[in-house]
Scaffold this motif. Structure first.
Motif, PDB file in Angstrom:
ATOM      1  N   PRO A   1      -0.710   2.113  -7.824  1.00 40.77           N
ATOM      2  CA  PRO A   1      -2.167   1.291  -7.465  1.00 40.77           C
ATOM      3  C   PRO A   1      -1.650   0.862  -5.683  1.00 40.77           C
ATOM      4  N   GLU A   2      -0.378   0.207  -5.311  1.00 45.61           N
ATOM      5  CA  GLU A   2      -0.144   0.470  -4.058  1.00 45.61           C
ATOM      6  C   GLU A   2      -1.354   1.041  -2.419  1.00 45.61           C
ATOM      7  N   PHE A   3      -0.484   2.364  -2.664  1.00 44.56           N
ATOM      8  CA  PHE A   3      -1.312   3.448  -1.699  1.00 44.56           C
ATOM      9  C   PHE A   3      -2.276   3.875  -2.413  1.00 44.56           C
ATOM     10  N   GLY A   4      -2.503   3.986  -3.504  1.00 45.31           N
ATOM     11  CA  GLY A   4      -4.103   4.502  -4.055  1.00 45.31           C
ATOM     12  C   GLY A   4      -5.257   3.552  -3.071  1.00 45.31           C
ATOM     13  N   GLY A   5      -4.912   2.672  -3.335  1.00 46.32           N
ATOM     14  CA  GLY A   5      -5.639   1.545  -3.431  1.00 46.32           C
ATOM     15  C   GLY A   5      -5.507   0.757  -2.229  1.00 46.32           C
ATOM     16  N   SER A   6      -4.868   0.760  -1.451  1.00 48.29           N
ATOM     17  CA  SER A   6      -4.979   0.550   0.212  1.00 48.29           C
ATOM     18  C   SER A   6      -5.855   1.775   0.754  1.00 48.29           C
ATOM     19  N   ILE A   7      -5.349   3.389   0.196  1.00 53.02           N
ATOM     20  CA  ILE A   7      -6.170   4.636   1.226  1.00 53.02           C
ATOM     21  C   ILE A   7      -7.468   4.552   0.287  1.00 53.02           C
ATOM     22  N   GLY A   8      -7.329   4.249  -0.683  1.00 57.87           N
ATOM     23  CA  GLY A   8      -8.927   4.342  -0.691  1.00 57.87           C
ATOM     24  C   GLY A   8      -9.963   4.021  -0.618  1.00 57.87           C
ATOM     25  N   LEU A   9      -9.520   1.872  -0.468  1.00 54.99           N
ATOM     26  CA  LEU A   9     -10.506   0.836  -0.248  1.00 54.99           C
ATOM     27  C   LEU A   9     -10.568   1.933   1.925  1.00 54.99           C
TER      28      LEU A   9
ATOM     29  N   LEU B   1      -3.082  -3.740   3.005  1.00 53.13           N
ATOM     30  CA  LEU B   1      -3.727  -3.765   1.924  1.00 53.13           C
ATOM     31  C   LEU B   1      -2.244  -3.524   1.039  1.00 53.13           C
ATOM     32  N   TYR B   2      -1.882  -2.160   1.406  1.00 51.57           N
ATOM     33  CA  TYR B   2      -0.538  -2.138   0.587  1.00 51.57           C
ATOM     34  C   TYR B   2       0.243  -3.584  -0.172  1.00 51.57           C
ATOM     35  N   ILE B   3       0.705  -4.215   1.036  1.00 57.74           N
ATOM     36  CA  ILE B   3       1.617  -5.260   0.341  1.00 57.74           C
ATOM     37  C   ILE B   3       0.054  -6.629  -0.451  1.00 57.74           C
ATOM     38  N   TYR B   4      -1.203  -6.390  -0.396  1.00 58.78           N
ATOM     39  CA  TYR B   4      -2.115  -7.210  -1.161  1.00 58.78           C
ATOM     40  C   TYR B   4      -2.377  -7.030  -2.845  1.00 58.78           C
TER      41      TYR B   4
END
Length: 1097
Positions: A252-260, A636-639
């Motif tokens: 989710p860290e990479f996916g969440g940051s790139i997804g947004l 976003l990755y850190i968040y």
């Protein structure tokens, strides 16, 4: 030979082989046709649920087993010898596999589905417990898969049939690989660049470098396409496109940051494409002098109208959007074909003046090499062209709307890349073979006899464009962006192609952005975005996402200045490509058994090269935009990392953690132990960690970031119940440790006795070199009232630890460690609080609806009053329980359980280092003093010595500690350890052990022997006399501890060792009791007598 169950099964085309069948116990309706039992081998039946004529429930049994069934049916009794029955609503069933009576099911896809799968029902296979245990004992065990089969949830149809049934039932619209992926990717890749910039690019770079630019861009997209295909074929793909692929691979860290940022990039891309369309329309209006306001405002007006129309098509549903895409593709293909046709139509004088001469070898040769102008270079031209190659994820972005994403995404994406690349190269070569770089457009610039020529290809064809070298010209590859319109057979078709390219790309982005954003919101990676997860209609359309995308697009359309944001958008897409490539590499590198893509034409190192290439291209296109992209992605990755969403997708990151941990553990096995590297690796008998938090806290204090800490629990009792309870609580307890930031592992075993369980833990805990070397246990405070077996087990554990050469630390605090009564009260109060809140919510709801008048309102009011009475009653119950538990709720126990979490004030840690155990007794308190919570505490050393050598003993101890580099505040030499304790203390000790003494000397020999056999755990007079001096010492030590260390923050004391077989359990417990009684927290420590300290460098 006969078939018991399905005589016509081979004639049934719908029958599936080796399916599980449900059989009724009523065998009277069945016919026995086993006449050749003696001669024929046994027959395995092929049964099916699909043939309705064979769905009658009847019994099938093997030769010689008739009596077994008869025995089972008598009086309805169930015996261990009977077949495995299951109690359902009205009848008893058992499963039949391969024609035999067994619970073992055949392999079936329904057992592997996720709960709530849309493509079919998840079935539960019989557990190992059900198959392993005796049949009669399993009658009441979970009916799992049998109930599902009995209820008709299991059909013989395969996954395809279930998917079709689901589609027919819900009205889903699913696309194949052509309409769903190929068409979308081709439309998104073929953009405005094809019609208005490709000619300029080939003019600047020439045919040779121009083709290299196209192939370089294609290399990036092709490698990304291969990686996308590999990830997409490694399991079922749901909606979410690039976000889904990256998040399920890298987490989710990479996916969440790139997804947004990918969803945002698609939303802004809508504005870019719409503005491109609006600018073309405005140019046409300008030519005909029909502008509405001015150029900028006309772009805004046309852009707004266009995006509203596109939104209407999207909201109408995916089916309408797909139809619109097909129409736009036809227009686009006609426009491209129109260009190729135009190149072979004989040119005219006007077109010749503009540089178009049909196919000419001289023009091809002249345009083959580069001619960079206006400060342009290879990479700047590449940066301009590359956005034309993007769009390969258009099909993957609607993965949730594809019939079979696993096959559609690879087929459609790769074929689209091939077709569009061929089209780009063909258009570039054709344009550069027909049109010169510079032309004046003046029909009079022809060569006349006697005129000198500059040797260009135009000169050879009768035209003189030499003045373009000194002054700007308006035509030719370098100057005219409308070369394709000029060359084409029918110019307006190129304009239609531009419209088609812009609108199709805008429409694809308008669909992609909400779909990706909806998938992101469904996963709840970012709290507060759940609002956009809701879907509407038969296709679960993200209407709210469409509206949000519309708002973002409108904002950028109204700005109408996209030159600054455009490079960032391209970089956002490239960042997505880079992560997709890295996902493929990472999954392959992690070597997880779950990485089994059906698409084989990929290579992990090629994927890594593709990721690096994407990153390089980002900086080539725009270095500051690349930095902004990385900064946003990093933030976003850190968040997401900080928020830690509660998801488990089996990502390759998790797999790599395992691989790295395994490699490190294996590497550690080759490292020889050395005393300088010794660290306490503790096995703490905490039980459930939340039940004895103080014991965990003190252990964690000297193991955090320094050594291994394993919280252990032993389950005793019936094995099945123990294993079930153990498995159910394992994750919960490890999660508690993680939540409370305790760097410890939780381990549990099921055993026949507590001691046997601890023996297993002492021997088998840990991994390689990471094995416990110290046992930490709490003092058994209730040893005087506990059964003798518990005391025997407790002391036996200490003996076992010494036998296995582990150090032992026994911790004692005044209130004890077990806070389970407090947890029980808290749990009860929490339940009551939840009930109260639920009741309040019900009352508010009723009050809200009470606004209606008349008889309905009257009855509702009465209902509310009734509920209010219940509320008052409930509140009084809560108050009663709270008051009832005031005495039970031991506040001091709760405070004691948290005493090691608090920062310790200024004080001392008193170390009574009476016996040399290798240095563990001095190492543990030293580690405590380097922790933040204990750093204000000074070490005071107490040791035994002779009265006439006090100063010498002090110097010896000070020298030893200084060599060990351990700071201390004071050293005390105790000279009177071995004198007798005072009478009161000794009397207390004797009274304490009195109930456990045998007093055999006061009885005759026969009675004494009988008592020894009946109560072998009692303290004999001979034993007490033999260890009288040692008992004196323990009592005397307590007196000295009371005198010197009563005010200490913590006491660390050498643990006395009881010789096995000589000192009884109760005498040893009495020593520990008297030694540590009425003192601050005490750590009784005994190392394994191997050095843990050294003064050598």
């Amino acid at each position: 030979m006969s078939m018991n169950n399905a005589p016509n099964v081979f004639l049934d085309p719908n029958a599936n082989r080796f399916q599980v069948n449900i059989i009724n116990e009523d065998h009277d309706n069945s016919e026995t046709t086993q006449e050749d039992v003696g001669s024929d081998p046994p027959h395995y039946e092929e049964t099916s649920f699909t043939d309705e004529t064979h769905n009658r429930l009847r019994i099938s049994y093997r030769p010689g087993k008739r009596e077994l069934y008869d025995n089972f049916r008598q009086n309805g009794e169930k015996t261990e010898a009977s077949l495995h029955p299951y109690d359902t609503h009205s009848k008893m069933y058992y499963l039949q596999t391969f024609g035999h009576n067994t619970m073992d099911p055949v392999p079936k896809i329904d057992y592997y589905r996720n709960t709530g799968s849309v493509s079919g029902n998840k079935l539960n296979r019989p557990s190992l417990l059900e198959i392993h245990e005796q049949l009669a004992k399993n009658i009441a065990v979970s009916t799992g898969s049998v109930e599902r089969v009995a209820n008709g949830e299991s059909t013989a149809g395969d996954e395809t049939a279930l998917s079709k049934e689901e589609e027919n039932k819900t009205g889903f619209v699913k696309f194949g690989w052509v309409k769903g992926v190929l068409v979308r990717c081709m439309l998104n890749i073929w953009g405005v660049m094809l019609f208005i910039r490709l000619s300029w690019i080939v003019g600047q770079a020439g045919i040779g470098l121009g083709v290299i630019i196209i192939l370089l861009a294609t290399m990036v997209t092709s490698i990304t396409g291969l990686s996308t295909s590999a990830i997409a074929t490694n399991g079922f793909v749901r909606g979410g496109g690039a976000y889904y692929l990256i998040s399920r691979s890298l987490g989710p860290e990479f996916g969440g940051s790139i997804g947004l940022i990918f969803a945002f990039a698609n939303a802004v891309a809508v504005a870019m494409y719409v503005v491109g369309f609006a600018e073309t329309v405005v140019e046409l209006l300008k030519e005909s002098d029909t502008l509405m306001v001015d150029e900028s405002n006309d772009i805004r007006i046309i852009g707004t109208i266009t995006v509203v129309c596109l939104l209407g098509i999207s909201v109408a549903g995916m089916e309408w959007e797909a139809k619109a895409q097909v129409i736009l593709l036809i227009v686009l293909l006609v426009a491209i074909a129109n260009f190729f046709i135009g190149t072979v139509i004989p040119t005219n004088t006007e077109k010749k003046a503009r540089g178009f001469f049909n196919y000419q070898a001289s023009i091809f040769a002249e345009n083959f090499g580069p001619d960079f102008r206006s400060g342009e270079g290879f990479f700047s031209v590449f940066a301009i062209f590359f956005p034309a190659a993007t769009g390969i994820l258009a099909g993957a972005n609607i993965s949730g709307d594809l019939k079979d994403p696993q096959s559609a995404i690879p087929q459609g994406t790769m074929l689209a890349i091939v077709i569009t690349t061929i089209a780009y190269i063909a258009v570039a070569i054709c344009a550069a073979s027909c049109v010169v770089r510079d032309a004046t457009g003046n029909v009079n610039d022809t060569i006349v006899p006697g005129m000198s020529c500059n040797g260009s290809s135009a000169c050879g064809l009768g035209y003189d464009f030499s003045r373009c070298a000194s002054q700007p010209c308006d035509y030719g590859l370098m100057n005219n962006f409308q070369v394709m319109s000029m060359v084409s057979g029918f110019g307006p078709l190129i304009t239609a192609g531009i419209f088609s390219a812009t609108l199709s790309s805008a429409l694809a982005s308008l669909v992609s952005a909400p779909k990706v954003f909806q998938a992101l919101c469904k996963d709840n990676v970012y709290k507060g975005l759940e609002f956009f997860a809701k879907g509407y209609g038969k296709n679960n359309e993200p209407i709210r996402g469409y509206v949000l995308t519309f708002v973002i697009a409108m904002a950028f359309i109204l700005i109408a200045e996209l030159n600054t944001i455009a490079p960032i958008i391209s970089n956002f897409f490239l960042a997505s490509y880079a992560l997709i490539n890295f996902s493929c590499f990472h999954a392959s590198y992690a070597k997880s058994p779950g990485w089994r893509p059906a698409f084989r034409y990929y290579n992990m190192w090629v994927s890594l090269f593709g990721a690096l290439l994407c990153c390089g291209v980002m900086f080539v296109i725009n270095w500051w935009a690349a930095l902004i992209t990385y900064a946003i992605e990093f933030f976003l990755y850190i968040y997401v990392t900080y928020k830690k969403p509660e998801v488990n997708w089996g990502s390759s990151t998790q797999a790599l953690y395992f691989v790295n941990a395994l490699d490190s553990a294996l590497a550690l096995t080759t490292v020889e132990d050395h005393v300088k590297n010794f660290r306490p690796q503790c096995l703490a008998l905490t039980g459930a960690p939340m039940v004895r938090p103080a014991l965990l806290d003190i252990t964690h204090t000297f193991t955090k970031n320094n050594g291994l800490c394993i919280c252990c629990e032993v389950y005793t009792g019936p094995r099945k119940l123990c294993v079930k309870e153990m498995k159910s609580g394992m994750e919960k307890k490890q999660a508690w440790l993680t939540k409370n930031k305790r760097k410890a592992f939780y381990a549990a075993v099921a055993a026949d006795s507590f001691r046997d369980g601890v023996k297993s833990l002492l021997q088998a805990s840990g991994l390689g070199r990471m094995k416990p070397n110290t046992l930490v246990i709490g003092f058994k405070k209730d040893w005087r009232s506990a059964p003798a077996t518990q005391v025997e087990n407790y002391v036996g554990i200490i003996h076992d630890a010494f036998d296995f050469e582990l150090g032992v630390i026994i911790v004692r605090i005044s209130q004890g460690f077990d806070i389970s009564p407090v947890l029980q009260v808290q749990e009860e109060l929490e339940k009551l609080e939840q009930e109260r809140l639920a009741l309040e919510a019900t009352i508010k709801e009723n009050d809200f609806e009470e606004g209606k008048r008349g008889i309905c309102g009257f009855f509702k009011k009465a209902s509310t009053l009734s509920i209010s009475k219940h509320e008052i009653k409930k509140e009084s119950t809560i108050n009663t329980i709270q008051s009832m538990h005031v005495g039970e709720f031991n506040q001091r126990l709760l405070e004691a359980s948290t005493q090691f979490k608090k920062k310790q004030g200024k004080g001392t840690i008193d170390i009574w280092w009476l016996f040399d155990d290798g240095g563990l007794t001095i190492l543990i308190p030293y580690i405590l003093t380097i922790r933040k919570k204990w750093k204000n505490c000074k070490l005071r050393i107490f040791t035994g010595g002779k009265a006439n050598r006090i100063e010498e003993e002090k110097l010896v101890m000070a020298s030893l500690l200084s060599k060990f580099r351990i700071k201390f505040a004071d050293i005390n030499i105790i000279c009177d350890i071995n004198i007798k304790p005072n009478k009161e203390s000794w009397k207390f000790f004797e009274e304490m052990i009195e109930p456990y003494r045998l007093h055999e000397s006061c009885k005759d020999i026969t009675t004494a022997e009988k008592l020894k056999r009946e109560t072998p755990w009692k303290i004999t007079d001979a034993e007490l006399e033999a260890f009288k001096e040692k008992s004196y010492r323990q009592v005397r030590l307590n007196e000295l501890l009371q005198e010197h260390s009563r005010a200490a923050n913590l006491i660390v004391l050498s643990l006395p060792v009881a010789r096995k077989g000589a000192v009884s359990d109760y005498l040893y417990m009495a020593w520990l009791e008297i030694l540590s009684k009425n003192l601050p927290p005490v750590l009784m420590v005994r190392g394994n007598h191997k050095n843990v300290l050294t003064f050598y460098s």
